[in-house]
Design a protein around this motif. Structure first.
Motif, PDB file in Angstrom:
ATOM      1  N   GLU A 310      -7.925   8.309 -35.953  1.00  0.00           N
ATOM      2  CA  GLU A 310      -7.734   7.883 -34.569  1.00  0.00           C
ATOM      3  C   GLU A 310      -6.251   7.768 -34.247  1.00  0.00           C
ATOM      4  OE1 GLU A 310      -9.881   4.507 -33.084  1.00  0.00           O
ATOM      5  OE2 GLU A 310      -9.566   5.444 -31.134  1.00  0.00           O
ATOM      6  N   GLU A 311      -5.493   7.243 -35.211  1.00  0.00           N
ATOM      7  CA  GLU A 311      -4.053   7.131 -34.976  1.00  0.00           C
ATOM      8  C   GLU A 311      -3.457   8.515 -34.732  1.00  0.00           C
ATOM      9  OE1 GLU A 311      -1.709   6.082 -38.375  1.00  0.00           O
ATOM     10  OE2 GLU A 311      -0.185   5.085 -37.154  1.00  0.00           O
ATOM     11  N   ALA A 314      -4.819   9.927 -31.334  1.00  0.00           N
ATOM     12  CA  ALA A 314      -4.390   9.186 -30.144  1.00  0.00           C
ATOM     13  C   ALA A 314      -2.922   9.435 -29.825  1.00  0.00           C
ATOM     14  CB  ALA A 314      -4.627   7.695 -30.339  1.00  0.00           C
ATOM     15  N   ILE A 315      -2.111   9.645 -30.839  1.00  0.00           N
ATOM     16  CA  ILE A 315      -0.699   9.886 -30.588  1.00  0.00           C
ATOM     17  C   ILE A 315      -0.447  11.349 -30.234  1.00  0.00           C
ATOM     18  CG2 ILE A 315       1.572  10.024 -31.706  1.00  0.00           C
ATOM     19  CD1 ILE A 315       0.999   7.410 -33.046  1.00  0.00           C
ATOM     20  N   ARG A 373       4.730  20.045 -29.708  1.00  0.00           N
ATOM     21  CA  ARG A 373       4.812  18.611 -29.904  1.00  0.00           C
ATOM     22  C   ARG A 373       3.602  17.998 -30.622  1.00  0.00           C
ATOM     23  NH1 ARG A 373       3.305  14.611 -27.377  1.00  0.00           N
ATOM     24  NH2 ARG A 373       2.919  15.674 -25.396  1.00  0.00           N
ATOM     25  N   ILE A 376       3.967  18.509 -34.313  1.00  0.00           N
ATOM     26  CA  ILE A 376       5.039  17.694 -34.885  1.00  0.00           C
ATOM     27  C   ILE A 376       4.592  16.241 -34.965  1.00  0.00           C
ATOM     28  CG2 ILE A 376       7.411  16.898 -34.625  1.00  0.00           C
ATOM     29  CD1 ILE A 376       8.029  19.376 -33.063  1.00  0.00           C
ATOM     30  N   ASP A 377       3.931  15.772 -33.910  1.00  0.00           N
ATOM     31  CA  ASP A 377       3.458  14.386 -33.903  1.00  0.00           C
ATOM     32  C   ASP A 377       2.458  14.140 -35.016  1.00  0.00           C
ATOM     33  OD1 ASP A 377       3.422  13.848 -30.261  1.00  0.00           O
ATOM     34  OD2 ASP A 377       5.042  14.075 -31.720  1.00  0.00           O
ATOM     35  N   THR A 380       4.281  13.804 -38.171  1.00  0.00           N
ATOM     36  CA  THR A 380       5.055  12.557 -38.220  1.00  0.00           C
ATOM     37  C   THR A 380       4.155  11.370 -38.552  1.00  0.00           C
ATOM     38  OG1 THR A 380       6.452  13.484 -36.491  1.00  0.00           O
ATOM     39  CG2 THR A 380       6.736  11.155 -36.987  1.00  0.00           C
ATOM     40  N   VAL A 381       2.995  11.331 -37.902  1.00  0.00           N
ATOM     41  CA  VAL A 381       2.076  10.215 -38.164  1.00  0.00           C
ATOM     42  C   VAL A 381       1.625  10.237 -39.614  1.00  0.00           C
ATOM     43  CG1 VAL A 381      -0.184   9.254 -37.627  1.00  0.00           C
ATOM     44  CG2 VAL A 381       1.273  10.074 -35.789  1.00  0.00           C
ATOM     45  N   GLN A 383       3.148  11.587 -42.145  1.00  0.00           N
ATOM     46  CA  GLN A 383       4.274  11.252 -43.011  1.00  0.00           C
ATOM     47  C   GLN A 383       4.425   9.746 -43.155  1.00  0.00           C
ATOM     48  OE1 GLN A 383       8.171  11.431 -41.276  1.00  0.00           O
ATOM     49  NE2 GLN A 383       8.972  12.611 -42.976  1.00  0.00           N
ATOM     50  N   GLN A 384       4.336   9.029 -42.022  1.00  0.00           N
ATOM     51  CA  GLN A 384       4.508   7.576 -42.053  1.00  0.00           C
ATOM     52  C   GLN A 384       3.367   6.904 -42.794  1.00  0.00           C
ATOM     53  OE1 GLN A 384       7.223   5.688 -41.173  1.00  0.00           O
ATOM     54  NE2 GLN A 384       7.909   7.794 -41.217  1.00  0.00           N
ATOM     55  N   ARG A 387       3.668   7.351 -46.392  1.00  0.00           N
ATOM     56  CA  ARG A 387       4.800   6.587 -46.927  1.00  0.00           C
ATOM     57  C   ARG A 387       4.284   5.264 -47.477  1.00  0.00           C
ATOM     58  NH1 ARG A 387      10.295   4.497 -44.026  1.00  0.00           N
ATOM     59  NH2 ARG A 387       8.838   3.320 -42.782  1.00  0.00           N
ATOM     60  N   GLU A 388       3.284   4.690 -46.790  1.00  0.00           N
ATOM     61  CA  GLU A 388       2.718   3.425 -47.251  1.00  0.00           C
ATOM     62  C   GLU A 388       2.026   3.578 -48.602  1.00  0.00           C
ATOM     63  OE1 GLU A 388       0.435   1.209 -44.240  1.00  0.00           O
ATOM     64  OE2 GLU A 388       1.281   2.592 -42.761  1.00  0.00           O
ATOM     65  N   ILE A 395       9.421  16.664 -43.451  1.00  0.00           N
ATOM     66  CA  ILE A 395       8.870  17.530 -42.412  1.00  0.00           C
ATOM     67  C   ILE A 395       9.866  18.637 -42.118  1.00  0.00           C
ATOM     68  CG2 ILE A 395       8.069  17.682 -40.035  1.00  0.00           C
ATOM     69  CD1 ILE A 395       7.246  14.825 -40.177  1.00  0.00           C
ATOM     70  N   TRP A 416       0.467  21.973 -43.857  1.00  0.00           N
ATOM     71  CA  TRP A 416       0.741  22.694 -42.622  1.00  0.00           C
ATOM     72  C   TRP A 416      -0.343  22.292 -41.637  1.00  0.00           C
ATOM     73  CZ3 TRP A 416      -0.061  28.734 -42.087  1.00  0.00           C
ATOM     74  CH2 TRP A 416       0.355  29.136 -40.809  1.00  0.00           C
TER      75      TRP A 416
END
Lengths: 515, 314, 283
Positions: A310-311, A314-315, A373, A376-377, A380-381, A383-384, A387-388, A395, A416
């Motif tokens: 969902e994260e 949604a982003i 976009r 990329i988004d 990015t999501v 990746q973060q 990270r946890e 990227i 990819w």
């Protein structure tokens, strides 16, 4: 002949006959009008055979037609063919052609043109493997084409009608020309007028167009196509803000795609109609099974467990996404939740356990993505989120040519992501095909290859449904790739545009533009 | 003068050759080619190879390079792989767009900059001077693309006085044309004006403090006469060098501004070509931009030499 | 009158202290550098943390400058972005300084190499920096290193020209002839005098290079060839906000103001230094 056609195409379902000589010009629906559509990319080519880009399809499927085409429910139906007769052994297909179909240069279409076009596609078509089962194509009459297959293929008509890189029918003289060097002549309801690169493509109504009278009305890419507009201009506007602004001030009448926040601005405004096209594509994250730890199934399963779909959705696709683990769209008879139990688990603890069992030792992994976009988004999501988990991702954003080049080699990437739009629309074979032979994950998967072969041979829908479910289960259980969800488009149009119904392309037949 | 001219031309030719070799080196290193744009993500490597063959992209690079030089020398810049027209055609189509914006931006920057600079010099150390200097300094410190975005936000989206982007050709109406290039040209001009203003001011101050001005002053000639007749021409000479520098900055700035305003100019053509690996267009476009820059600098140098004899002997 | 006041360096320092541009410039740049260094302490939120329920919020008590479409705090991103931009700028200065000095010195000293080197420099200057950077990014991927590389290549020719100019001037100087006549080693003489003569203009030029690098990096990030996500470089923040300009203009406005502040400070600094160190080009 022309007059006859004009009067016929005035018929609009309920028999609304408006003759321009009789009716006073009112705000009511009328024939004519010039529409401008803002599309997100310029087409890389208008030679339909050589490109599978959405941007090209938007335009070429107004100019060209195919032997068979997909209807509103993605089923193959006759378009330039009248019908098809299949032999009992499944190896011979005879297509009687519609007579009186004219090309834009006035010449009547014959079997010679069809044969030449199909042969050209076999030589240089972007998806030439669709026709790999063909043994021979011949003109068995002035208006009849016979195709012989090397082996039985349950999906042959699906392949023939694939809109991805359409097997457009060109005049034989054009079909003799090399890739990208044709003059754009087709049988479609609109004809080519001009192409200003980096600006627009303009089409005009082809007054010699003969609609398919067997069909009742608009039906997917097939059906009865009635062109009422005088011209259609496709303007290339890659910037979202520019598209929205152009619509607002009336420079364009329809935008192919805007995102949620932008569409919000038009809500409640009587000058505009908002169309929510859902689903339009699936967002998929591919793994490279041939490089490093992404070849390790425990690592892939760990990533899969950790992600919050969902994260991501949604982003990347605000207000226009749906969470769904099936590898085909809802609405398809093959859609099922079976096998999707691992979808959207969001379980960091389980993920950590799986990661522990994998071979990951803290190394940096590469996530390649093109410069759209949402992609990329998505990266990015992810990746973060990872990270946890303690997973390190870099990227690498490049443009599409570079990314595609890298993504089809086993070096230089671990992850990819991009969308699959037309494949789920076309059906299970199209969904499975990219994973055959390891083409998308860089390592052959025997099970998938076997399932695909079975699918091609299975003539019964029941059997095919089962095969597809097995495929789906296999994808999730082994984390071959990850599906994040389905997303759609907002298409916003001026309220003056009548009878517009979104589809895989913004269809400009069967629509009218008020004064 | 002729000798100077000849020397400068020869020098430019050499530079031009180097530029063409550099663009070839860059292209040689760039991965990917146009086939990847024609096909979407799930195309197989066989399909890619097939298309590369069909488009003639499989010849070795040195051969492609020699082919290219041979054709350029006969006036043919080649054919765009993706746009289905010759490179020269594609460039010429876009030339008026880019040139109009760059030329107008340059003119605005120079005219307003010189006017501001001279004004500042004449009112040295008083408030007009301070004001001009502060505004010029700000102008230098603002990113031109951001200013463009701001203009769109305020004047196009907010007030609706200008279109949010796109280019309206002059044949379709002078007013629409003017409106479509006003914001991009202004964004570019404002950020370059600062350079010109500062240079003009310094140059003018320099001239005003020189003997011949004071002598004329003593003779009783009016201040305005002195300024116009003697001060101005001398002050403008160093400004010429700034024009050369700005021309380069404007070319680069135009490339980004064309992106901001969705303007189909040469910059956008080349960016599009880089993104889609349309090699002939990349080559032709970069060479073209380099040529423009060199020509402008050549003209500036010639003007400078015509005015200041010392330069010719360099 | 103290000793320090009579040395050339001391006199220079006194002049700098009195120069308004220099003082304001130094103050501004120092504040920005301090803020950038202290960014992890000053930033109220994690600049990389996604919070999709707080997407596209206007400035509020919780998010002073609003949030972007990931729900990330713009203020925190700008503070961390200052670090990235300053690092890039400083790196470009160092590389250009070294390369430009080396090339310019060689061109100035060795007459035979002067013409070919300067032609090559002209050829490089004929490329718009943006296109050069895009091409490099296409070849080698978008990253901080490649931005530094591209910008260094773009700014080196002019730096080399300045150094070369100083070297040429020195060669003609009379006291060099005199020193040579007195027997001092030619190289050492040239070296010392070149150093003295070049340092001023070079420092001024490098300060401006810093400013140019900040502006250029923003443009490159904006086009998409800057540091990759999730790096909050100023240009990236602006680029991210582009699609949402209508609904969330704060994402575009604030990073631009930050850029102006940094570049303004550097320009003021450069002006002040030029007034004192390189008065010939004083404007």
């Amino acid at each position: 002949m022309a007059r006859l056609t004009r009067r016929r195409s005035f018929g609009l379902g309920a028999g609304l006959l408006v003759s321009s000589a009789l009716a006073a010009p009112t705000l009511a629906q009328r024939r004519g009008g010039d529409i401008v559509i803002a599309i997100t990319q310029a087409p890389p080519s208008l030679d339909a055979h050589v490109t599978s880009a959405q941007a090209a399809r938007n335009i070429t499927l107004h100019m060209y037609e195919t032997l068979f085409a997909r209807d509103e429910n993605a089923r193959p139906v006759p378009e330039l063919a009248e019908a098809v007769r299949i032999s009992s052994d499944g190896l011979t297909y005879v297509f009687p052609l519609r007579r009186n179909v004219r090309f834009h240069n006035g010449v009547i279409m014959t079997a010679e043109d069809v044969v030449a076009s199909i042969e050209r596609y076999r030589r240089i078509g972007a998806s030439a493997n669709l026709l790999a089962a063909i043994d021979s194509v011949v003109a068995s009459g002035l208006h009849e084409v016979t195709i012989k297959l090397k082996q039985v293929q349950s999906t042959f008509l699906d392949n023939l009608s694939s809109p991805r890189a359409p097997i457009a029918i060109y005049p034989a003289a054009e079909a003799a020309k090399p890739a990208n060097q044709i003059t754009f002549i087709g049988t479609g309801p609109y004809r080519f007028v001009e192409y200003l690169p980096d600006r627009h493509v303009r089409l005009a109504r082809f007054d010699g167009y003969v609609p398919n009278t067997k069909a009742a009305g608009r039906d997917g890419f097939a059906g009865r196509k009635e062109a009422h507009l005088d011209t259609v201009t496709f303007r290339f506007m890659p910037e979202l803000g520019a598209r929205a602004a152009a619509l607002e001030v009336g420079e364009v009448h329809l935008v192919e795609a805007v995102d949620g926040p932008t569409a919000q601005r038009f809500v409640g405004n009587p000058r505009f109609t908002i169309h929510r096209v859902m689903p339009f594509a699936m967002q998929v994250i591919k793994f490279n099974h041939a490089l490093g730890v992404t070849g390790d199934v425990n690592f892939r399963l760990a990533v899969m467990s950790a992600l919050d779909m969902e994260e991501i959705m949604a982003i990347a696709f605000p207000d226009i996404y749906q969470l769904d683990g099936s590898w085909i769209y809802p609405g398809s008879p093959y859609h099922t939740a079976q096998g999707t139990e691992r979808y959207n688990k969001r379980d960091l603890a389980a993920a950590r356990a799986l990661l522990g069992r994998s071979g990951y030792r803290g190394e940096r992994l590469t996530f390649i993505v093109d410069n759209i976009r949402p992609n990329i988004d998505t990266a990015t999501v992810i990746q973060q989120r990872l990270r946890e988990l303690g997973v390190n991702i870099d990227i690498s954003v490049s443009d599409w040519p570079t990314v595609s080049r890298v993504g089809f080699t086993p070096q230089g990437w671990n992850f990819w992501c991009h969308g699959f739009g037309i494949e789920p629309f076309e059906g299970p074979a199209s969904v499975m095909a990219p994973w055959v032979g390891g083409a998308s994950m860089m390592r052959k998967d025997e099970r998938i290859d076997a399932l695909f072969a079975e699918l091609n041979a299975a003539m019964e829908e029941q059997a095919r449904a089962q095969i597809f479910t097995d495929f789906q289960r296999h994808m999730w259980e082994n984390a071959i790739a990850i599906k994040a969800g389905n997303y759609g488009l907002f298409q916003v149009a001026t309220a003056r545009l009548r009878d517009f119904k979104p589809y895989r392309i913004p269809r400009m037949w069967g629509v009218m533009l008020d004064a | 003068m002729i000798r100077f001219l000849a020397r400068r031309l020869a020098g430019s030719a050499v530079v031009f050759l180097l530029v063409s070799m550099l663009t070839f080196a860059l292209i040689w290193l760039v991965p990917g080619d146009p086939t990847t744009v024609l096909l979407e993500a799930s195309a197989t490597p066989e399909q890619v190879e097939r298309l590369r063959g069909a488009l003639g992209l499989d010849k070795p690079l040195p051969l492609q390079m020699l082919d290219w030089y041979r054709r350029v020398l006969s006036g043919d810049l080649g054919r765009s792989i993706l746009l289905n027209r010759s490179v020269t055609e594609a460039l010429l189509e876009r030339l008026p767009v880019t040139l109009s914006i760059a030329a107008i931006a340059l003119s605005l920057a120079v005219l307003l900059g010189v006017a501001a600079g001279i004004l500042a010099a004449l009112f040295h150390n008083r408030w007009p001077d301070q004001l001009v200097m502060v505004v010029a300094l700000f102008g230098l410190s603002v990113p031109d693309f951001w200013l463009g975005l701001l203009f769109i936000l305020v004047f196009a989206l907010g007030l609706g006085w200008f279109p949010t982007g796109g280019f309206s050709p002059i044949e379709q109406g002078a007013l629409d044309w003017a409106r479509s290039i006003a914001l991009p040209a202004l964004a570019l001009a404002l950020t370059q004006m600062g350079f010109v203003a500062r240079m003009a001011r310094a140059s003018m101050l320099d001239v005003l403090s020189q003997d011949f001005v004071r002598t004329a002053d003593a003779k009783g000639l009016s201040r305005r006469y002195i300024v116009l007749r003697h001060g101005l021409p001398n002050a403008l000479v160093p400004v010429l060098t700034v024009i050369g520098i700005i021309a380069g900055a404007l070319l680069g700035g135009t490339v980004v501004i064309e992106q901001v305003f969705s303007i189909p100019g040469v910059g956008r053509l080349v960016i599009g070509a880089i993104l889609s690996r349309d090699f002939p267009v990349i080559q032709g476009g970069l060479l073209f931009l380099a040529a423009v820059y060199l020509v402008v600098n050549l003209i500036v140098d010639i003007l400078y030499a015509a005015v200041d004899p010392r330069v010719r002997l360099e | 009158m103290s000793e320090a006041a009579t040395t050339p360096l001391g006199a220079m320092w006194r002049r700098l202290r009195r120069n308004r541009s220099f003082v304001i410039g130094v103050a501004l740049v120092s504040i920005i550098v301090a803020v950038a260094i202290l960014a992890p302490l000053l930033a109220p939120h994690d600049p990389l943390r996604n919070n999709f329920r707080a997407r596209l919020q206007p400035p509020s008590a919780m998010f002073w400058l609003g949030t972007d479409h990931f729900g990330r705090d713009i203020l925190s991103r700008i503070l961390h972005g200052a670090r990235i931009s300053l690092v890039i700028g400083a790196s470009v200065v160092v590389v250009t300084g070294i390369l430009g000095t080396a090339i310019g010195a060689i061109a100035g000293f060795f007459r035979a190499l002067d013409e070919p080197i300067m032609r090559l420099m002209d050829a490089i200057m004929a490329f718009p920096a943006i296109l050069l950077a895009m091409a490099i990014a296409a070849v080698m991927g978008a990253s901080v290193t490649n931005v530094v590389l591209a910008l260094s290549i773009a700014t080196t020719p002019h730096t080399a020209r300045i150094v070369r100019g100083s070297v040429l001037v020195v060669r003609e100087m009379e006291y060099v002839e005199a020193a040579r006549a007195l027997g001092a080693s030619e190289l050492r003489v040239l070296f010392r005098h070149v150093l003295v003569n070049t340092t001023g203009p070079l420092i001024v030029r490098l300060t401006y290079v810093f400013a140019i690098a900040i502006l250029a990096e923003a443009a490159l990030s904006f086009i998409g060839v800057g540091p990759p996500p999730p790096a909050p470089s100023f240009g990236n923040i602006i680029a991210n906000g582009r699609d949402f300009m209508i609904v969330a203009p704060w994402i575009t406005i604030f990073p631009g103001l930050a850029i102006i502040a940094v570049v303004l400070g550097l320009n003021l600094l450069g002006d002040g230094l030029r007034d004192v160190l390189d008065p010939r080009t004083r404007i």
